[in-house]
Design a protein around this motif. Structure first.
Motif, mmCIF file in Angstrom:
data_model
loop_
_atom_site.group_PDB
_atom_site.id
_atom_site.type_symbol
_atom_site.label_atom_id
_atom_site.label_comp_id
_atom_site.label_asym_id
_atom_site.label_seq_id
_atom_site.Cartn_x
_atom_site.Cartn_y
_atom_site.Cartn_z
ATOM 1 N N UNK A 30 0.807 -1.215 0.000
ATOM 2 C CA UNK A 30 0.000 0.000 0.000
ATOM 3 C C UNK A 30 0.846 1.274 0.000
ATOM 4 N N UNK A 31 1.825 1.321 -0.870
ATOM 5 C CA UNK A 31 2.614 2.541 -1.028
ATOM 6 C C UNK A 31 1.674 3.639 -1.514
ATOM 7 N N UNK A 32 1.770 4.787 -0.867
ATOM 8 C CA UNK A 32 0.821 5.858 -1.182
ATOM 9 C C UNK A 32 1.522 7.216 -1.184
ATOM 10 N N UNK A 33 1.074 8.056 -2.100
ATOM 11 C CA UNK A 33 1.586 9.420 -2.215
ATOM 12 C C UNK A 33 0.409 10.311 -2.571
ATOM 13 N N UNK A 34 0.352 11.464 -1.922
ATOM 14 C CA UNK A 34 -0.700 12.431 -2.230
ATOM 15 C C UNK A 34 -0.114 13.833 -2.187
ATOM 16 N N UNK A 35 -0.753 14.707 -2.912
ATOM 17 C CA UNK A 35 -0.334 16.104 -2.958
ATOM 18 C C UNK A 35 -1.435 16.958 -2.338
ATOM 19 N N UNK A 36 -1.050 17.855 -1.429
ATOM 20 C CA UNK A 36 -2.058 18.720 -0.817
ATOM 21 C C UNK A 36 -2.781 19.514 -1.904
ATOM 22 N N UNK A 37 -4.056 19.712 -1.684
ATOM 23 C CA UNK A 37 -4.859 20.437 -2.662
ATOM 24 C C UNK A 37 -5.419 19.577 -3.773
ATOM 25 N N UNK A 38 -4.987 18.320 -3.847
ATOM 26 C CA UNK A 38 -5.486 17.389 -4.867
ATOM 27 C C UNK A 38 -6.413 16.392 -4.177
ATOM 28 N N UNK A 39 -7.704 16.700 -4.187
ATOM 29 C CA UNK A 39 -8.666 15.894 -3.422
ATOM 30 C C UNK A 39 -8.715 14.437 -3.873
ATOM 31 N N UNK A 40 -8.521 14.172 -5.156
ATOM 32 C CA UNK A 40 -8.528 12.782 -5.629
ATOM 33 C C UNK A 40 -7.367 11.997 -5.038
ATOM 34 N N UNK A 47 -7.841 5.764 1.340
ATOM 35 C CA UNK A 47 -8.347 4.417 1.052
ATOM 36 C C UNK A 47 -7.240 3.375 1.179
ATOM 37 N N UNK A 48 -6.070 3.690 0.645
ATOM 38 C CA UNK A 48 -4.960 2.747 0.734
ATOM 39 C C UNK A 48 -4.502 2.575 2.176
ATOM 40 N N UNK A 49 -4.475 3.647 2.934
ATOM 41 C CA UNK A 49 -4.059 3.565 4.334
ATOM 42 C C UNK A 49 -5.004 2.658 5.119
ATOM 43 N N UNK A 50 -6.274 2.725 4.834
ATOM 44 C CA UNK A 50 -7.273 1.952 5.568
ATOM 45 C C UNK A 50 -7.211 0.455 5.280
ATOM 46 N N UNK A 51 -6.568 0.060 4.186
ATOM 47 C CA UNK A 51 -6.570 -1.343 3.790
ATOM 48 C C UNK A 51 -5.196 -1.996 3.831
ATOM 49 N N UNK A 52 -4.301 -1.461 4.631
ATOM 50 C CA UNK A 52 -2.955 -2.008 4.697
ATOM 51 C C UNK A 52 -2.761 -2.976 5.842
ATOM 52 N N UNK A 67 2.864 20.811 -0.084
ATOM 53 C CA UNK A 67 2.922 19.775 0.933
ATOM 54 C C UNK A 67 2.560 18.440 0.295
ATOM 55 N N UNK A 68 3.431 17.457 0.489
ATOM 56 C CA UNK A 68 3.234 16.106 -0.020
ATOM 57 C C UNK A 68 3.101 15.141 1.148
ATOM 58 N N UNK A 69 2.279 14.131 0.964
ATOM 59 C CA UNK A 69 2.105 13.072 1.946
ATOM 60 C C UNK A 69 2.611 11.774 1.310
ATOM 61 N N UNK A 70 3.324 10.981 2.078
ATOM 62 C CA UNK A 70 3.754 9.683 1.568
ATOM 63 C C UNK A 70 3.711 8.689 2.703
ATOM 64 N N UNK A 71 3.509 7.437 2.328
ATOM 65 C CA UNK A 71 3.456 6.411 3.357
ATOM 66 C C UNK A 71 3.309 5.031 2.751
#
Length: 76
Positions: A30-40, A47-52, A67-71
Motif C-alpha cells: 500500500x505505497x501511497x503518495x498524495x499532494x495537498x490540494x489534490x482531493x482525488x 483508502x490505501x491507508x485503511x486497507x494495509x 505539501x506532499x504526503x507519503x506512506x
C-alpha cells in the motif's frame, strides 16, 4: 516501484524520502503518495491507508511550496 498510478509528477525529494523510510521494513504494501490540494489523491491515499497491513508509516514533506504526503504499510 510502480509509479504509473499517480496522475502527476512526483518530485524526486518525495520519492527519495519514501525509499529511505522503506529501508529495513518487511512486507511493504500500500505505497501511497498524495499532494495537498489534490482531493482525488488525498482520497486514494486514505483508502490505501485503511486497507494495509498492521504496521504503517505516514510522513509529510514540503517541496517547492507544496505539501506532499507519503506512506506505506508494512508487517508480516
Amino acid at each position: 516501484m510502480n509509479l504509473t498510478k499517480w496522475p502527476f509528477d512526483i518530485p524526486s525529494q518525495v520519492l527519495n524520502a519514501l525509499e529511505e523510510r522503506m529501508i529495513n521494513c518487511e512486507c511493504v504494501d500500500n505505497i501511497r503518495i498524495a499532494r495537498s490540494g489534490d482531493s482525488d489523491s488525498i482520497q486514494q491515499y486514505e483508502l490505501q491507508r485503511a486497507h494495509g497491513c498492521c504496521g504503517y508509516v505516514d510522513e509529510e514533506i514540503h517541496v517547492d511550496g507544496l505539501l506532499w504526503f507519503y506512506g506505506f504499510n508494512h508487517g508480516h
